[in-house]
Motif scaffolding. Sequence first.
Motif, PDB file in Angstrom:
ATOM      1  N   THR A 154       0.823  -1.218   0.000  1.00 61.12           N
ATOM      2  CA  THR A 154       0.000   0.000   0.000  1.00 61.12           C
ATOM      3  C   THR A 154       0.856   1.267   0.000  1.00 61.12           C
ATOM      4  O   THR A 154       0.367   2.345   0.350  1.00 61.12           O
ATOM      5  CB  THR A 154      -0.925   0.013   1.235  1.00 61.12           C
ATOM      6  OG1 THR A 154      -0.119  -0.026   2.421  1.00 61.12           O
ATOM      7  CG2 THR A 154      -1.854  -1.185   1.225  1.00 61.12           C
ATOM      8  N   GLY A 157      -0.332   4.791  -1.199  1.00 61.61           N
ATOM      9  CA  GLY A 157      -1.339   5.488  -0.412  1.00 61.61           C
ATOM     10  C   GLY A 157      -2.589   5.864  -1.168  1.00 61.61           C
ATOM     11  O   GLY A 157      -3.462   6.546  -0.627  1.00 61.61           O
ATOM     12  N   THR A 158      -2.733   5.426  -2.410  1.00 58.43           N
ATOM     13  CA  THR A 158      -3.916   5.729  -3.217  1.00 58.43           C
ATOM     14  C   THR A 158      -5.042   4.748  -2.884  1.00 58.43           C
ATOM     15  O   THR A 158      -4.833   3.713  -2.242  1.00 58.43           O
ATOM     16  CB  THR A 158      -3.584   5.640  -4.709  1.00 58.43           C
ATOM     17  OG1 THR A 158      -3.186   4.282  -5.012  1.00 58.43           O
ATOM     18  CG2 THR A 158      -2.441   6.577  -5.072  1.00 58.43           C
ATOM     19  N   ASP A 159      -6.249   5.061  -3.368  1.00 60.51           N
ATOM     20  CA  ASP A 159      -7.383   4.155  -3.173  1.00 60.51           C
ATOM     21  C   ASP A 159      -7.108   2.797  -3.817  1.00 60.51           C
ATOM     22  O   ASP A 159      -7.444   1.749  -3.259  1.00 60.51           O
ATOM     23  CB  ASP A 159      -8.655   4.766  -3.764  1.00 60.51           C
ATOM     24  CG  ASP A 159      -9.161   5.948  -2.951  1.00 60.51           C
ATOM     25  OD1 ASP A 159      -8.778   6.063  -1.763  1.00 60.51           O
ATOM     26  OD2 ASP A 159      -9.929   6.760  -3.505  1.00 60.51           O
ATOM     27  N   LYS A 160      -6.493   2.829  -4.996  1.00 58.19           N
ATOM     28  CA  LYS A 160      -6.169   1.583  -5.688  1.00 58.19           C
ATOM     29  C   LYS A 160      -5.167   0.759  -4.882  1.00 58.19           C
ATOM     30  O   LYS A 160      -5.296  -0.469  -4.769  1.00 58.19           O
ATOM     31  CB  LYS A 160      -5.602   1.901  -7.076  1.00 58.19           C
ATOM     32  CG  LYS A 160      -5.312   0.669  -7.922  1.00 58.19           C
ATOM     33  CD  LYS A 160      -4.796   1.059  -9.301  1.00 58.19           C
ATOM     34  CE  LYS A 160      -4.511  -0.173 -10.150  1.00 58.19           C
ATOM     35  NZ  LYS A 160      -3.980   0.208 -11.489  1.00 58.19           N
ATOM     36  N   ARG A 162      -4.727   0.871  -1.632  1.00 61.20           N
ATOM     37  CA  ARG A 162      -5.397   0.353  -0.436  1.00 61.20           C
ATOM     38  C   ARG A 162      -6.289  -0.838  -0.768  1.00 61.20           C
ATOM     39  O   ARG A 162      -6.369  -1.793   0.011  1.00 61.20           O
ATOM     40  CB  ARG A 162      -6.186   1.467   0.254  1.00 61.20           C
ATOM     41  CG  ARG A 162      -5.286   2.449   1.020  1.00 61.20           C
ATOM     42  CD  ARG A 162      -6.118   3.384   1.877  1.00 61.20           C
ATOM     43  NE  ARG A 162      -6.800   4.387   1.058  1.00 61.20           N
ATOM     44  CZ  ARG A 162      -6.291   5.579   0.772  1.00 61.20           C
ATOM     45  NH1 ARG A 162      -5.093   5.911   1.211  1.00 61.20           N
ATOM     46  NH2 ARG A 162      -6.968   6.429   0.037  1.00 61.20           N
ATOM     47  N   ARG A 163      -6.961  -0.792  -1.914  1.00 64.37           N
ATOM     48  CA  ARG A 163      -7.783  -1.940  -2.331  1.00 64.37           C
ATOM     49  C   ARG A 163      -6.917  -3.163  -2.573  1.00 64.37           C
ATOM     50  O   ARG A 163      -7.247  -4.281  -2.154  1.00 64.37           O
ATOM     51  CB  ARG A 163      -8.576  -1.594  -3.598  1.00 64.37           C
ATOM     52  CG  ARG A 163      -9.758  -0.691  -3.369  1.00 64.37           C
ATOM     53  CD  ARG A 163     -10.701  -0.708  -4.565  1.00 64.37           C
ATOM     54  NE  ARG A 163     -10.038  -0.309  -5.800  1.00 64.37           N
ATOM     55  CZ  ARG A 163      -9.938   0.948  -6.226  1.00 64.37           C
ATOM     56  NH1 ARG A 163     -10.465   1.935  -5.500  1.00 64.37           N
ATOM     57  NH2 ARG A 163      -9.324   1.243  -7.357  1.00 64.37           N
ATOM     58  N   ARG A 166      -5.846  -4.552   0.752  1.00 63.20           N
ATOM     59  CA  ARG A 166      -6.890  -5.312   1.437  1.00 63.20           C
ATOM     60  C   ARG A 166      -7.010  -6.723   0.873  1.00 63.20           C
ATOM     61  O   ARG A 166      -7.185  -7.698   1.627  1.00 63.20           O
ATOM     62  CB  ARG A 166      -8.235  -4.576   1.337  1.00 63.20           C
ATOM     63  CG  ARG A 166      -8.341  -3.361   2.251  1.00 63.20           C
ATOM     64  CD  ARG A 166      -9.791  -2.896   2.363  1.00 63.20           C
ATOM     65  NE  ARG A 166     -10.321  -2.420   1.084  1.00 63.20           N
ATOM     66  CZ  ARG A 166     -10.243  -1.156   0.680  1.00 63.20           C
ATOM     67  NH1 ARG A 166      -9.645  -0.258   1.434  1.00 63.20           N
ATOM     68  NH2 ARG A 166     -10.764  -0.801  -0.481  1.00 63.20           N
TER      69      ARG A 166
END
Length: 491
Positions: A154, A157-160, A162-163, A166
């Motif tokens: 991660t 630090g972008t949304d991508k 983080r996805r 996860r």
Amino acid sequence: MNFSVIGLMQAVLVIPLLAAAGVALTGLRPNLREGISLVSGALLFAVVWSLYQSVMAGDRSGWTLLELLPGLTISFRLEPLGILFCLIASSLWMVTVLYSIGYMRGHGESNQTRFYALFAIAIASVGGIALADNLLTLFIFYEVLTLSTYPLVTHAGTDKARRGGRTYLGLLLGTSIVCFLPAIIGTWVVAGTLTFKEGGIFGDDITPVLLSLLLVLFVFGIGKAAVMPFHRWLPAAMVAPTPVSALLHAVAVVKAGVFALVKVGVFIFGLDTLGTLAVTEWLLYLVAFGVLAASLVAMRQNNLKARLAYSTISQLGYISLGVLLATSAGLLGSALHIAMHAFGKITLFFCAGAILVASHKSEISDMRGLGRAMPLTMAAFFIASLSIIGLPPAGGSWSKWYLILGTLEAGQWLLMGVLMLSSLLNIAYLLPIPLKAFFATDSTGSVGAGEAAGIREAPLTSLLAIMITTLMCLLLFFYPQPLYDLARSIG
């Protein structure tokens, strides 16, 4: 007990941890920070090389760090398979740091201190996995490796990112909790021990049904081996910076998975027991399906890192298949492929990162004609591709040779066909990349347009790392003896 060897084994864990602390303390001075990482890598390799000499001399020293409960200890032992893994990780840590200096600075990555510190912790985790004397010790360091690499996945630090993180964390922790840990508990209940032993630890009174259940739990529980359908974490993790991808695919994470699978197959079940279980053959066919399916998916990927990610899933299947064949040649092929794939695949990821830094290109369709601007990088890509395919004069040809011999030894003609077909698919999805880079025209119609656009080779340290791993791909063809000797000594 050889106390000098015990001290060296302890150093395998301590050196990376001290490096992580040193990196954290010198974060504001990049040259010193990266110097600490490089020196630590060189020192660790020297220690592991000394341990290699000891293990080839027959030393099997061990030591216990902590006894948690009677019979449940955190213990370590010297043995050939673990030292083979340590040699790969220690040598490639040093090279990856060298590569990262050029990449992280050239790409303007943030949080570089955190990257180098967590990388060092991951290497310490690998040392713990490699030297583990029992399943409990292996499991603890296996999970530490997952947790220490999650922030690296991660990193952006972008949304991508983080996805992707996860998915990475969810699948690896999920398979561990649902399958791996129950398999370890079941082994303890049935066998009364978790300590690795040549020939396996299960007695003749254990029913095949129970052994089959435990084997299935281990195969699917060791999620880092990326056996389908628990493979999605690997392409999801490609949101990470290229040095992290190299760490995931070559140095630590996936290699920890297949190493653990080989360790369980050889020292918990034993090859003789594996060969008698009916479920082993079903698992072999499942792994073989994954080898071909991942190769077919790789062919459809236009993003270079995505193509390499699915290639890794396929190549890991080779290692899993080798140990499940339960033959001496298959085991030898698996052990060698852990090493050969590491050097080949890390070179391919290094090249992908170099292309991104130098040309800002990540899609394969945009790389036509790029070979004129980046001839060293694309030549390295070609040589590493030969190793992944299994063609001379690259080291990967030896591991695939012994894997094919393993299928013949087991009488598995269909699986031999799978390996040969997979190699043809490797050719189809890897070789067109450097060939088009050198000989096809780019979107402007000019073979050398990249030069006109000002594209040059990657920063010097990154290019030097690429040259080192490429030479290793070639050297391991002409001089595979140290790795061969280790692999022949396993079990």
